[in-house]
Design an enzyme around this catalytic site. Structure first.
Site, short mmCIF file in Angstrom:
data_model
loop_
_atom_site.label_atom_id
_atom_site.label_comp_id
_atom_site.label_asym_id
_atom_site.label_seq_id
_atom_site.Cartn_x
_atom_site.Cartn_y
_atom_site.Cartn_z
N CYS A 1 138.72 95.83 104.38
CA CYS A 1 138.48 95.95 105.82
C CYS A 1 138.81 97.32 106.37
CB CYS A 1 139.21 94.86 106.58
SG CYS A 1 140.94 94.78 106.19
N HIS B 1 144.45 92.55 108.50
CA HIS B 1 143.06 92.92 108.76
C HIS B 1 143.03 94.18 109.62
CE1 HIS B 1 138.84 92.19 108.77
NE2 HIS B 1 138.74 91.94 110.08
N ASP C 1 133.81 93.98 114.66
CA ASP C 1 134.45 93.86 113.35
C ASP C 1 133.42 94.16 112.28
OD1 ASP C 1 135.85 93.30 111.12
OD2 ASP C 1 136.63 91.38 111.83
#
Lengths: 657, 303
Positions: free
Chosen positions: A408, A452, A468
């Site tokens: 991520c 994350h 995201d």
């Protein structure tokens, strides 16, 4: 009380067993050579006892002691601080074994052993540790019993049983003290700083690899209980550090000294109420669900709605949060903020800059640029992986155009880089995403593996919007959690995976118990205490009354215990003894006291010498008493009763002239 | 019955001057069917006491002087081949008697000592797979020099336990000693001493002794003593159940000698030192047994 006899092998075995348990618990906390040294010294001490070897003389013990201190100093670089002090203490206890000979030494060792055992709680207060220390404590108590008991030949099982009984008897007092001992807000004493090293969690900066490394840990970051239904996984963005500054590969938070304007927050829709139990991470931020509308006590919000505390979080804390999943953040963007949100190091990643310039030229609207980037991630061959390869000189170029495998933080940082290059204000938000629902207890477990990073871009009229980029690559990450989305899930810690259902279930049960322990035992603070007492005793109770309550309950408890102990020993004087006792107290008035070991006849003779004029009465009473007590006449016999009446009469009429 | 006992004591006291307490203890030991160990320095009248008691009680008496070359067969007897009957014939040793005086038992080797102690326990002799019963009553009066004397084999603790009582005679008081010096020693009178009772009467007395009442209150006291001896640290080991039983039997005999039909705590206290003195081992070895027992009595309250 008899003087304790010289300790022998059974005592030593108890002591060694107890200390082995304690050192076993400390094995994780202390450097391994200390455990080895203890084992060696314990065996040595055992051989001394077994083969009657001589004890090491002072000239040998003294250098060993100094060596032990130096070794601790060498290992820890200091003699102070939690680790070094406990290590030094442990080493000295192990050495002390070599001069533990008589009962006094044993008692000193036992007390030191208790202290060393309690020290394990400085390292971990997990439930299993709290229960595990009961074993050495029981063994030490058994050793204390063995050393102190006048009859040193009690079987070990009896000693163990007695010790267990003593500990069980202390449970009511322990419970009263736990519930009622006045809790003081904040810690009573400080713990040295080295106690907090090794705590894991998010960092205040981010580089490629920091979050994927964190994802390999199954440690729990926090637990969250929801007052209402738990929201969908895709709404569970736990906000942590917000990163603005790009310095090569590293992203950083804004400095506290910059006068940045608080971003405005408008919220819509329903509110989510929840409570978080945050594990200590030694950093001064809290994690809250996007977007928080109320702050926990002692916390404040930065301009970008990152929630900070004044002190690093070093103990497990619990706070309530309120969040609105629908919001509008940062209606306007000030000049200074815009500059920060567009800041880039422009002398690297030429390909990326070129692509961004292209987009900027082709697609004027910022929203289109965002979508173009997401489309690129979605449609081209990007892979979401826990084990991304290292990136080269121009990392963003390398990632976007060459390697295309990342976690991520790769996606978030490349995306923000792209946005900034294309003129769209953007920033990285790190935190946690999702979590695991524990059906036993209906709460959410969020682990380090749920760490994350995502992005926020500022769009006119919409404010800061969460984007995201990971969801474009691996939509499952956001919908169903990390274990369903990475291509190499077997790298994840077992507990974050899906493929051991029974283990998982066991673990969830265990975690529910642990959670209860954290909430009710470790988290029992002054507020909980007051809450509980109010529930039990009514609203009027105040903090100041707790001490009084504690004292009175303890005194009451002691009275009950004393009653139970003494109940069996109530002196039941049968009429015969009672009558004789009256005779004795008459003589006692002139200082004639029967010794405990003196028989009635013998005492009668002594009394007769003192009172020669009353020889016949004294003899008659003594003889009659002795006969009644020891002769074969049954107590239910009538003649016995007659004789007793006679004795009563004699004693009644007996007067000292 | 009481008269007989008084006569026994009176007659013995004429020979052993000024030792009434020891005579009573020895008699109590015999009434309780136990073996007696007399421990004292040479020349204190140990042998005379043993001899007198046997004489007064009308018992057959044998004396064996223990020496380091004494063999078990010298006491027990031996099987000898008889040419006329073409068979082994058992020749009984001195042990086949009512009273065996084992003089200076600690001068014999452990082998011989243990042969005697076995007989004491079982009241029978087994030689060549044939068991020979000893006459009844049978008891051993052993004398021993304090083990600090040179050339002795001290009896081990386990064998001391076989003796119901151990008494010491001690020096006589001035008055008794004067009378002793005025006479020619007791030995001459001993020859003319007539028995006070028959051996059957002794057996009756022994039976009657068992009937002396022991109340629950007294057993409480007895058990308190046993318990204390086991828990207190000054003894390396407490009193065994056998010691407890011995205490009871001796106290019964003591009560009987004093004309009572029941035992009182004073009886226990009177015989305690003689019965447990050789059984209780003082862990410090500093005090002698009398002091240890006195401390034991002081420490245990009469319930």
């Amino acid at each position: 009380m008899q003087a304790p006899s010289q300790p022998r092998m059974p005592h030593l075995l108890w002591l060694l067993f107890a200390l082995s348990c304690t050192f076993g618990l400390h094995a994780f906390n202390l450097h391994y050579w200390i455990s080895i040294a203890f084992a060696g010294l314990a065996i040595w001490r055992y051989l001394i006892e077994k083969y009657q070897w001589p004890y090491p003389p002072l000239w040998l013990r003294l250098p060993m002691t100094i060596l032990g201190g130096v070794a601790v100093l060498g290992t820890y670089g200091s003699l102070f601080g939690r680790d070094a002090s406990v290590a030094l203490f442990a080493v000295m206890i192990a050495l002390k074994l070599l001069e533990t000979r008589n009962a006094r030494d044993y008692i000193v060792m036992i007390m030191l052993g208790y202290f060393l055992t309690i020290n394990t709680l400085l390292f971990s207060q997990a439930m299993w540790v709290s229960f595990a220390i009961l074993l050495p404590i029981m063994a030490l108590t058994a050793c204390l019993i063995a050393v102190s008991h006048p009859n040193a030949t009690l079987p070990w099982a009896t000693q163990a049983k007695l010790s267990g009984k003593l500990l069980l008897q202390s449970v009511p007092i322990m419970l009263v003290l736990f519930v009622l001992f006045p809790r003081i807000p904040g810690p009573i004493w400080g713990i040295p700083h080295d106690a907090y090293k090794g705590m894991t969690g998010l960092s205040d900066s981010m580089e490629f690899g920091t979050i994927s490394d964190l994802s390999l840990s199954s440690k729990i970051a926090f637990r969250a209980e929801f007052q209402s239904a738990i929201p969908d996984n895709s709404a569970l963005y736990w906000r942590g550090p917000v990163l603005w500054h790009q310095e090569g590969r590293r992203w950083r938070m804004t400095s506290d000294t910059l006068p940045l304007k608080q971003e405005s927050l408008e919220v819509f829709g329903s509110r989510v109420d929840y409570t978080i139990t945050l594990e200590p991470h030694n950093k001064n931020w809290l994690l809250l669900l996007d977007m928080p509308i109320a702050l926990p006590a002692d916390a404040y919000a930065k301009h970008d709605l990152q929630i900070l505390t004044k002190q690093p979080v070093r103990t497990r804390i619990r706070y309530a949060g309120q969040a609105h999943p629908q919001y509008k953040l940062g209606q306007t963007l000030g000049e200074r903020e815009r500059t920060l949100a567009l800041q880039l190091l422009e002398d690297e990643n030429p390909k990326t800059l070129q692509l961004a310039a292209q987009w900027r030229k082709d697609l004027a609207a910022p929203l289109d640029i965002v979508n173009a980037a997401l489309r690129m991630f979605r449609e081209q061959e990007f892979i979401y992986t826990l084990a991304p390869p290292r990136l080269g000189e121009n990392p963003v170029d390398d990632f976007l155009f060459n390697i295309r495998r990342g976690f991520c933080e790769h996606y978030a940082s490349s995306f923000v880089y792209l946005m900034r290059a294309a003129g769209v204000p953007a920033r990285i938000v790190t935190g946690y995403q999702g979590g695991e629902i524990n059906p036993n207890g209906n709460y959410l477990i969020v682990r380090q593996s749920d760490a994350h990073a995502w992005a926020e871009v500022w769009l006119k009229d919409k404010g800061w919007v969460r984007v995201d980029p990971t969801s474009a690559v691996a939509p499952n990450r956001i919908e169903y959690g990390i274990s369903n989305s990475v291509s190499d899930a077997n790298l994840l810690p077992i507990l974050a995976r899906q493929d051991y259902p029974i283990l998982k279930k066991l673990y969830l049960n265990w975690d529910a118990i642990n959670n209860g322990w954290n909430q009710w035992v470790l988290g029992y603070d002054e507020q909980k205490q007051l809450q509980l007492l109010k529930k039990l005793l009514g609203e009027k109770i105040a903090w100041g009354d707790i001490g009084l309550l504690l004292m009175s309950v303890l005194i009451g408890l002691m009275l009950v215990i004393s009653y139970l102990l003494l109940r069996n020993k109530t002196i039941i004087l049968d009429p015969l003894r009672k009558t004789y006792q009256q005779f004795l107290s008459k003589l006692g008035k002139i200082g004639l006291v029967k010794a405990n070991h003196e028989g009635a006849i013998e005492f009668g003779e002594r009394a007769a010498q003192r009172l020669p004029e009353q020889v016949s009465e004294i003899e008659a009473i003594s003889r009659l008493y002795s006969d009644l007590q020891y002769a074969s006449l049954d107590k239910t016999d009538n003649r016995h009763q007659t004789a007793l009446q006679l004795l009563k009469q004699l004693v009644k009429n007996f007067k000292i002239n | 019955m009481q008269n007989k006992i008084n006569t026994i004591i009176a007659k013995t006291s004429k020979i052993i001057l000024g030792k009434e307490q020891q005579i009573k203890l020895a008699l109590a030991c015999i009434l309780a069917r136990g073996h007696l160990l007399i421990e004292d320095l040479p020349g204190m009248g140990k042998t005379t006491l043993a001899h007198t008691l046997a004489q007064v009680l009308g018992l057959q008496f044998q004396r064996v002087q223990f020496t380091s070359d004494l063999l078990p067969a010298d006491i027990l007897g031996v099987s000898v081949y008889d040419r006329n009957e073409a068979a082994f014939k058992f020749h009984p040793g001195p042990v086949f008697t009512n009273v065996l005086l084992a003089d200076e038992i600690n001068r014999a080797t452990p082998k011989t000592q243990s042969a005697l102690l076995e007989v004491m326990e079982e009241a029978q002799v087994t030689i060549d797979a044939v068991t020979h019963l000893l006459p009844q009553p049978f008891f051993v009066i052993a004398t021993q020099n304090p083990s600090s004397q040179i050339g002795t084999f001290a009896l081990p603790e386990s064998q001391l336990d076989r003796f119901l009582m151990r008494i010491t005679l001690d020096y006589p008081d001035a008055q008794s000693e004067r009378r002793l010096l005025q006479s020619n020693g007791g030995r001459e009178q001993l020859a003319h001493l007539s028995p006070a009772i028959t051996s059957n009467e002794l057996l009756e007395l022994q039976l009657a002794c068992q009937q002396i009442h022991v109340s629950d209150a007294l057993l409480d006291y007895l058990q308190a003593i046993l318990k204390y001896s086991r828990e207190a640290t000054q003894f390396t080991s407490g009193l065994s159940p056998r010691a407890g039983l011995s205490l009871k039997q001796c106290a019964q005999a003591w009560a009987m000698i004093h004309g009572r039909d029941h035992v009182i705590p004073e009886d226990i206290q009177a015989i305690l030192s003689s019965v447990v003195g050789h059984r209780l081992l003082n862990s410090s070895h500093l005090e002698n047994s009398t002091e240890t027992v006195a401390a034991l009595i002081r420490a245990v309250a009469i319930p």
